[in-house]
Scaffold this active site. Structure first.
Site, PDB file in Angstrom:
ATOM      1  N   ARG A   1       0.604  -1.147   0.046  1.00  0.00           N
ATOM      2  CA  ARG A   1      -0.011   0.045  -0.043  1.00  0.00           C
ATOM      3  C   ARG A   1       0.859   1.276   0.013  1.00  0.00           C
ATOM      4  O   ARG A   1       0.603   2.225  -1.048  1.00  0.00           O
ATOM      5  CB  ARG A   1      -0.919  -0.183   1.229  1.00  0.00           C
ATOM      6  CG  ARG A   1      -1.591   0.925   1.687  1.00  0.00           C
ATOM      7  CD  ARG A   1      -2.366   0.734   2.690  1.00  0.00           C
ATOM      8  NE  ARG A   1      -2.521  -0.819   3.106  1.00  0.00           N
ATOM      9  CZ  ARG A   1      -3.580  -1.373   2.853  1.00  0.00           C
ATOM     10  NH1 ARG A   1      -4.695  -0.745   3.077  1.00  0.00           N
ATOM     11  NH2 ARG A   1      -3.673  -2.768   3.270  1.00  0.00           N
ATOM     12  N   THR A   2       1.548   1.168   0.885  1.00  0.00           N
ATOM     13  CA  THR A   2       2.502   2.763   1.023  1.00  0.00           C
ATOM     14  C   THR A   2       3.275   2.880  -0.128  1.00  0.00           C
ATOM     15  O   THR A   2       3.558   3.957  -0.753  1.00  0.00           O
ATOM     16  CB  THR A   2       3.501   2.643   2.312  1.00  0.00           C
ATOM     17  OG1 THR A   2       2.591   2.306   3.424  1.00  0.00           O
ATOM     18  CG2 THR A   2       4.214   3.869   2.628  1.00  0.00           C
TER      19      THR A   2
ATOM     20  N   LYS B   1      22.679  -9.183  -0.076  1.00  0.00           N
ATOM     21  CA  LYS B   1      23.851  -9.699  -0.218  1.00  0.00           C
ATOM     22  C   LYS B   1      24.844  -8.824   0.842  1.00  0.00           C
ATOM     23  O   LYS B   1      26.095  -9.150   0.718  1.00  0.00           O
ATOM     24  CB  LYS B   1      24.470  -9.388  -1.538  1.00  0.00           C
ATOM     25  CG  LYS B   1      23.776 -10.290  -2.697  1.00  0.00           C
ATOM     26  CD  LYS B   1      24.086  -9.885  -4.139  1.00  0.00           C
ATOM     27  CE  LYS B   1      23.081 -10.415  -5.070  1.00  0.00           C
ATOM     28  NZ  LYS B   1      23.165  -9.820  -6.396  1.00  0.00           N
TER      29      LYS B   1
ATOM     30  N   ARG C   1      11.449   2.853   3.398  1.00  0.00           N
ATOM     31  CA  ARG C   1      11.111   2.272   4.418  1.00  0.00           C
ATOM     32  C   ARG C   1      11.999   1.143   5.342  1.00  0.00           C
ATOM     33  O   ARG C   1      12.906   0.722   4.648  1.00  0.00           O
ATOM     34  CB  ARG C   1       9.714   1.387   4.312  1.00  0.00           C
ATOM     35  CG  ARG C   1       9.453   0.291   5.337  1.00  0.00           C
ATOM     36  CD  ARG C   1       7.925  -0.011   5.244  1.00  0.00           C
ATOM     37  NE  ARG C   1       7.161   0.972   5.448  1.00  0.00           N
ATOM     38  CZ  ARG C   1       5.687   0.694   5.448  1.00  0.00           C
ATOM     39  NH1 ARG C   1       5.347  -0.562   5.358  1.00  0.00           N
ATOM     40  NH2 ARG C   1       4.829   1.763   5.515  1.00  0.00           N
TER      41      ARG C   1
ATOM     42  N   HIS D   1       5.985   6.734  11.249  1.00  0.00           N
ATOM     43  CA  HIS D   1       5.502   6.963   9.817  1.00  0.00           C
ATOM     44  C   HIS D   1       4.615   8.273   9.423  1.00  0.00           C
ATOM     45  O   HIS D   1       3.453   8.093   9.383  1.00  0.00           O
ATOM     46  CB  HIS D   1       4.506   5.739   9.769  1.00  0.00           C
ATOM     47  CG  HIS D   1       4.142   5.419   8.447  1.00  0.00           C
ATOM     48  ND1 HIS D   1       4.446   5.663   7.333  1.00  0.00           N
ATOM     49  CD2 HIS D   1       3.375   4.025   8.229  1.00  0.00           C
ATOM     50  CE1 HIS D   1       3.804   5.168   6.201  1.00  0.00           C
ATOM     51  NE2 HIS D   1       3.266   4.126   6.640  1.00  0.00           N
TER      52      HIS D   1
END
Lengths: 324, 428
Positions: free
Chosen positions: A69-70, A97, A119, A147
């Site tokens: 969604r974000t 990695k 994020r 957020h």
């Protein structure tokens, strides 16, 4: 566009390079974002949902945690403003990695992006980028810290539905301790003048939470009673049993928002959820899909608010008129 | 070979001496504290005008990373940082690779120290094999090879029966057991103190109760066994209370704290600077005040640096992924002096906590200027202000939240066994 009261923020300029948190924003800055979002919301209702405001700008979404969604919301926001958007998620980046965050940042910087929407699962991670890169950093969630765009879109939705924050009673229910949505919303809503109440089992209430300026109540019925806005938080099922709650059954029975609990709510209360929902856990389908719910409005408004943020961070020095 | 350190104020808590005096050193030993100007005229003379002359500092909690992590620190580099900090004796923890859990590793550390260190290095052996908390290490063997104390430090011995047996066995060999007292099951994934700041930052946090529970266990086991227990880096008000009570009851326990626990609070973590990540974590002002009070009333015996070097690769990462610890040898004295400046401790009390008392904890002959003692001497100007330029640190690592901070009080001269090893900013 629906009629909304005017919210004349003091004439202030947006002079931030980054959007890292709500905590450091002033109420005027928050209102500026909401006012800007209001003017952008209309673009998404046009037949051709695109303006050239951010033409030539590059926005990278860098997601160290899964999110649909974000990320999509930011991508659509960028595209509607004509920015070029590039998505990096853990599966396509070199994170697995073992590349360090700073090396990743330096590599991205070398490609001259204008903004990085990030994020990350660790609180503070976006600050590492913000202090090192010329690009604007937008925190799209850092661990349990903040957020900010979620809180802004929630505030936008509340303002749209309720008009004003003054003395508005808002209850946040669920896992406050591990929720970035809760923190950003508490900062945002208290700055805007709302009365905020939190509720959840004690395992989900962080130490000294009342010092954030909120009231704590121990039952969901008490939290729902008199609330103008009921904001449910997502339960992370992986925490079940280990620490925070014994079972879904126990949690939903005592902290789930059900039609029965909603019978104690004000008739004009609205129900919000940042998503994704665990239906039947923190919220029952009848409530999520019912008349109180503004959950999909939140998603719609998310695009407008993120357009506003991208515009404020990247669009200064011209282009705003193009949007109108 | 005679040396005269003249014109300063000599403070030797162990001898009960404090006042303007000259210090006479002969053949590597203290030859006497004499009235100003009364020293022998045929000696090499060093002026200590405006300075305090005290026993060389004893730092009983350091990590020197050799063997195994020489890219972070070596015994050679650590000893130079120590000398620059006025430290003439230091004990190093066992969490090297291989772990110092047997006599051959102990001997290796001492051999490296003899060859490369500019001051005295005392190895602390592990309590359990590999610091795994499963079986006792070869305590007798390490003792014979030169270990001065035992500790699993950050790898807490969770099993109370094993800890009891370790204490009993250590007692047989006259060794103090140094404990990092935290209930790690309660610490969980915590990377900072649990409180209002962690609530704001959303970082996983450990409650101060985790320290208190384990300090209580460790002093209780000290009572059970009669062994000597030393509680490392006390950070909590509750911990101070438990130790105070234990001492009152006559339990054989000593304790230390570190400069960062008396100068910083969890507020420092708000920057997300990984150099503020340390084990145990920085606490609240209330804890800081209680720890200082504990130092003032003698509940806490010593101040130690917990010098914990880490390179940028370990620290320039997300907060949760960063290694814990900070370097501290060079800032041990100036940071501690802030307590004297703030009139919380007398100069004599502080020097005692940096010399005589820590030497007693690990049972080494150090920390005094009594005639006949090894001539380990530190001279410092308590008033000089300077900026800590960590890029010039003699440690191999740079991890400190005090980089660029203004310090008050500066080491001018460090003497080990009658030999000048550090003077005015330079290793001699």
């Amino acid at each position: 566009m629906s009629e909304t009261p005017t919210h004349a923020a003091k004439e202030i300029a947006w002079d931030r390079k980054d959007l890292l948190d709500i905590k450091s924003l002033s109420a005027d800055e928050i209102q500026l974002v909401l006012n800007t979002a209001e003017s952008f919301k209309e673009i998404s209702q046009r037949e051709i949902k695109k303006v050239p405001t951010l033409r030539g700008k590059t926005v990278i979404t860098l997601f160290y945690e899964a999110s649909t969604r974000t990320r999509v919301s930011f991508e659509i926001a960028g595209k509607r403003l004509s920015a070029d958007t590039v998505n990096i998620s853990t599966s396509t980046s070199r994170v697995q990695k073992g590349e360090t965050l700073i090396d990743m940042a330096k590599n991205l910087e070398a490609m001259a992006p204008d903004a990085i929407v990030m994020r990350h699962n660790v609180p503070g991670a976006p600050y590492i980028l913000a202090s090192r890169l010329a690009a604007s950093i937008i925190n799209a969630g850092d661990g349990a810290h903040e957020h900010p765009t979620q809180a802004l879109l929630d505030a936008f939705t509340i303002r749209e539905k309720k008009g004003s924050f003054d003395k508005l009673k808002i209850s946040l229910i669920g896992d406050i301790a591990h929720s970035r949505v809760a923190r950003s919303n508490i900062y945002c809503l208290t700055k805007l003048g709302a009365d905020v109440t939190v509720s959840g089992p004690a395992t989900m209430l962080p130490r000294e939470v009342e010092r954030l300026g909120v009231r704590v109540v121990s039952t969901i019925r008490e939290a729902v009673k008199d609330a103008d806005v009921i904001m449910m938080l997502r339960i992370q099922k992986e925490r079940m049993g280990k620490v925070l709650f014994p079972s879904v059954r126990d949690y939903s029975r005592f902290f789930g928002l059900t039609p029965d609990v909603m019978r104690g709510a004000l008739p004009d209360a609205i129900v919000m959820h940042p998503g994704p929902m665990n239906r039947g856990v923190e919220i029952s389908s009848e409530v999520a899909d019912g008349p109180y719910s503004v959950i999909l409005d939140q998603v719609t408004n998310g695009v407008a608010v993120r357009m506003a943020i991208l515009y404020l961070l990247l669009g200064r020095g011209g282009g705003y008129e193009d949007a109108h | 070979m005679k040396m005269l350190i003249e014109g300063g104020t000599v403070i030797d808590p162990a001898a009960g001496f404090e006042g303007p005096a000259d210090l006479v050193i002969e053949n590597g030993k203290i030859a006497g504290i004499v009235n100003p100007g009364a020293g022998p005229k045929d000696s090499e003379t060093i002026s200590a005008k405006g300075c305090i002359v005290c026993p060389g500092l004893v730092d009983i909690h350091t990590h020197l990373r050799e063997p195994g992590y020489e890219y972070k620190e070596t015994i050679a580099s650590g000893s130079r940082a120590a000398a620059a900090g006025g430290v003439t004796s230091m004990a190093c923890m066992a969490n090297t690779n291989p772990v110092n859990d047997n006599g051959s590793v102990t001997e290796f550390i001492l051999k490296q120290a003899r060859a490369n260190a500019v001051m005295r290095v005392y190895p602390i052996g592990a309590v359990t094999k590999g610091l795994k908390g499963e079986a006792l290490a070869e305590i007798g063997d390490m003792r014979e090879s030169g270990a001065v104390a035992l500790s699993d430090d950050g790898s807490v011995v969770a099993d109370s029966d094993l800890m009891r047996r370790g204490l009993e066995y250590a007692k047989t060999f006259g060794l103090t057991v140094v404990t990092h007292s935290e209930d790690m099951s309660l610490v969980g994934e915590g990377v900072m103190n649990e409180g209002f700041v962690s609530t704001e930052l959303g970082l996983p946090a450990a409650p101060h109760e985790a320290e208190e529970i384990m300090i209580f266990r460790d002093v209780t086991l000290a009572a059970l066994t009669g062994a000597r227990v030393h509680i490392a880096h006390v950070t909590t008000a509750g911990g101070v209370r438990i130790i105070r009570e234990a001492k009152k009851r006559g339990i054989n326990v000593t304790a230390e704290t570190c400069p960062h626990y008396i100068t910083l609070t969890d507020d420092a973590v708000r920057t997300f600077d990984t150099n503020t990540k340390v084990n145990p974590p920085l606490r609240t002002q209330q804890d800081v005040d209680a720890v200082i009070e504990g130092l003032a009333d003698g509940t806490i015996d010593a101040v130690a640096s917990d010098h914990a070097p880490h390179v940028d690769d370990d620290k320039q990462v997300e907060f949760i992924y960063a290694k814990s610890g900070m370097i501290g040898l060079e800032t041990l004295l100036p940071l501690s002096l802030a307590l004297v400046e703030a009139k919380k401790l007398s100069m004599r009390q502080l020097i005692r906590a940096l010399t005589e008392l820590p030497a007693g904890v690990i049972g080494i002959d150090a920390g005094t200027l009594k005639t006949g003692a090894e001539a380990d001497v530190t001279v410092f100007d308590p008033r000089e202000k300077w900026v800590y330029d960590v890029s010039k640190s003699l440690s191999k690592s740079r991890n400190t939240p005090f980089a660029g901070a203004t310090m008050r009080g500066r080491v001018k001269l460090t003497v080990v066994g009658g030999k000048v090893v550090y003077r005015d900013g330079t290793i001699v």
